[in-house]
Design a protein around this motif. Structure first.
Motif, short mmCIF file in Angstrom:
data_model
loop_
_atom_site.label_atom_id
_atom_site.label_comp_id
_atom_site.label_asym_id
_atom_site.label_seq_id
_atom_site.Cartn_x
_atom_site.Cartn_y
_atom_site.Cartn_z
N GLU A 88 0.81 -1.23 0.06
CA GLU A 88 0.00 -0.12 0.12
C GLU A 88 0.96 1.27 -0.09
OE1 GLU A 88 -3.43 2.25 2.63
OE2 GLU A 88 -2.62 0.36 3.57
N GLY A 89 1.81 1.36 0.85
CA GLY A 89 2.75 2.50 1.09
C GLY A 89 3.56 2.52 -0.11
N ASP A 90 3.88 1.64 -0.94
CA ASP A 90 4.61 1.58 -2.15
C ASP A 90 3.93 2.29 -3.41
OD1 ASP A 90 6.90 0.63 -0.91
OD2 ASP A 90 6.88 -1.51 -1.63
N LEU A 91 2.57 1.89 -3.40
CA LEU A 91 1.97 2.31 -4.55
C LEU A 91 1.48 3.63 -4.37
CD1 LEU A 91 -0.36 -0.92 -5.14
CD2 LEU A 91 1.74 -0.39 -6.57
N ARG A 92 1.05 4.17 -2.92
CA ARG A 92 0.70 5.57 -2.89
C ARG A 92 2.02 6.33 -3.05
NH1 ARG A 92 -3.55 7.09 1.77
NH2 ARG A 92 -5.04 5.70 1.12
N ALA A 93 3.20 5.93 -2.66
CA ALA A 93 4.33 6.73 -2.96
C ALA A 93 4.52 6.78 -4.68
CB ALA A 93 5.83 6.22 -2.39
N VAL A 143 6.26 -5.48 -6.69
CA VAL A 143 5.69 -6.63 -6.63
C VAL A 143 6.37 -7.81 -5.99
CG1 VAL A 143 4.42 -8.17 -7.95
CG2 VAL A 143 4.22 -5.83 -8.52
N ARG A 144 7.65 -8.09 -6.20
CA ARG A 144 8.45 -9.24 -5.70
C ARG A 144 8.26 -9.08 -4.01
NH1 ARG A 144 12.21 -8.15 -9.89
NH2 ARG A 144 13.43 -7.07 -8.25
N ARG A 145 8.76 -7.90 -3.56
CA ARG A 145 8.59 -7.64 -2.13
C ARG A 145 7.02 -7.84 -1.45
NH1 ARG A 145 11.80 -2.92 -3.26
NH2 ARG A 145 9.85 -1.39 -3.33
N ALA A 146 6.26 -7.47 -2.28
CA ALA A 146 4.70 -7.90 -1.62
C ALA A 146 4.41 -9.39 -1.90
CB ALA A 146 3.81 -6.93 -3.00
N VAL A 147 4.69 -9.97 -2.83
CA VAL A 147 4.88 -11.38 -2.92
C VAL A 147 5.38 -12.13 -1.61
CG1 VAL A 147 5.16 -13.62 -4.07
CG2 VAL A 147 4.47 -11.68 -5.07
N ARG A 149 6.13 -10.68 1.10
CA ARG A 149 5.47 -10.44 2.57
C ARG A 149 3.92 -11.26 2.56
NH1 ARG A 149 7.79 -4.77 1.44
NH2 ARG A 149 5.71 -4.63 0.40
N GLY A 150 3.58 -11.74 1.37
CA GLY A 150 2.22 -12.24 1.36
C GLY A 150 0.97 -11.37 0.91
N GLU A 151 1.49 -10.08 0.43
CA GLU A 151 0.61 -9.09 0.21
C GLU A 151 0.06 -9.39 -1.34
OE1 GLU A 151 1.80 -5.29 2.35
OE2 GLU A 151 3.36 -6.15 0.90
N ALA A 152 0.62 -10.28 -2.25
CA ALA A 152 0.34 -10.44 -3.41
C ALA A 152 0.45 -11.70 -3.92
CB ALA A 152 0.99 -9.36 -4.23
N GLN A 153 -0.36 -12.30 -4.97
CA GLN A 153 0.04 -13.86 -5.34
C GLN A 153 1.34 -13.84 -6.29
OE1 GLN A 153 -1.88 -16.66 -4.44
NE2 GLN A 153 -2.68 -15.17 -2.76
N PRO A 154 1.79 -14.96 -5.93
CA PRO A 154 3.09 -15.30 -7.05
C PRO A 154 2.44 -15.15 -8.49
CG PRO A 154 3.02 -16.79 -5.20
CD PRO A 154 1.76 -16.08 -5.13
N GLY A 155 3.25 -14.40 -9.24
CA GLY A 155 2.69 -14.24 -10.70
C GLY A 155 1.96 -13.03 -11.01
N THR A 156 1.79 -12.19 -9.87
CA THR A 156 1.26 -10.93 -9.89
C THR A 156 2.03 -10.29 -11.27
OG1 THR A 156 0.25 -10.71 -7.75
CG2 THR A 156 0.28 -8.70 -9.10
N ASP A 157 1.14 -9.69 -12.15
CA ASP A 157 1.89 -8.94 -13.16
C ASP A 157 2.29 -7.58 -12.80
OD1 ASP A 157 2.42 -7.50 -15.71
OD2 ASP A 157 1.02 -8.49 -16.65
N ALA A 158 3.51 -7.35 -12.65
CA ALA A 158 3.98 -6.03 -12.07
C ALA A 158 3.55 -4.83 -13.03
CB ALA A 158 5.45 -5.94 -11.72
N GLY A 159 3.78 -4.99 -14.31
CA GLY A 159 3.55 -3.97 -15.08
C GLY A 159 1.95 -3.64 -15.29
N ALA A 160 1.40 -4.63 -15.05
CA ALA A 160 -0.35 -4.16 -14.88
C ALA A 160 -0.50 -3.51 -13.69
CB ALA A 160 -1.04 -5.78 -15.08
#
Length: 207
Positions: A88-93, A143-147, A149-160
């Motif tokens: 959340e903090g990364d996306l807001r920043a 996204v790698r950091r979020a995965v 930490r369990g905040e995103a699923q593996p394979g989440t498309d970072a560009g998207a």
């Protein structure tokens, strides 16, 4: 990519060559900010960079090459995506950084002109595409950091994810011509975060 010697981020020779390219880039960006792509001339770049126009034509071929190379140099900076400790903090920043870059009209003039140039010049369009593709690659770390930490699923498309954060702001800036601010930036980031949590950007099976 056609017309480019290498991808953004590639190390360049130092010394006089690097100084010349930096001076030319600064002149191109200043000229784009003042006159836009249609009004930018090789004569203007020569006058403001101190590089003779015959050299500019020989090395860059004209305005299209100069604009494309300016973007190539922009991709060689040391910009890194935010690392706040949470997705959340990364996306807001990230969203606030994008909003702030267009908040000051003087600061926004050059990037706005470059985006406009991409609609008029195939080489500028290719350079802009390469620039943002490289930026998206850097943002994969978010996204790698979020995965991890369990905040995103593996394979989440970072560009998207990054596109989802910036798209609402760019729509207002360049389509509806509406102002953007920190509140809108946070809203865009929160919407992207909700989409990540819902699995909207998960890679397709087998993809």
């Amino acid at each position: 990519m056609s017309g480019r010697s290498s991808a953004p981020g590639t190390l360049r020779p130092g010394g006089r060559t690097a100084r010349t390219r930096a001076a030319v880039r600064d002149a191109v960006l200043t000229g784009l900010g003042e006159y836009g792509y249609p009004g930018l001339t090789v004569e203007y770049v020569a006058e403001h960079s101190g590089v003779h126009k015959t050299t500019l034509y020989r090395r860059w071929g004209g305005i299209e090459g100069l604009v494309a190379d300016a973007l190539d140099l922009a991709g060689e900076d040391d910009w890194t995506p935010p690392d706040t400790g949470t997705l959340e903090g990364d996306l807001r920043a990230l969203a606030r950084e994008a909003a702030q870059s267009f908040a000051d009209p003087a600061r926004a003039a050059a990037p706005t002109a470059i985006i406009a140039a991409a609609f008029q010049s195939p080489r500028a369009a290719d350079a802009l595409h390469a620039f943002y593709s490289e930026r998206f690659l850097r943002c994969e770390a978010i996204v790698r950091r979020a995965v991890a930490r369990g905040e995103a699923q593996p394979g989440t498309d970072a560009g998207a994810v990054v596109r989802a954060v910036s798209a609402p702001m760019y729509f207002r800036l360049f389509i509806t011509r509406e102002p953007i601010d920190e509140t809108l930036a946070d809203q865009a980031a929160d919407a992207a975060l909700a989409a990540v949590r819902a699995g909207a950007f998960d890679a397709a099976p087998g993809g």
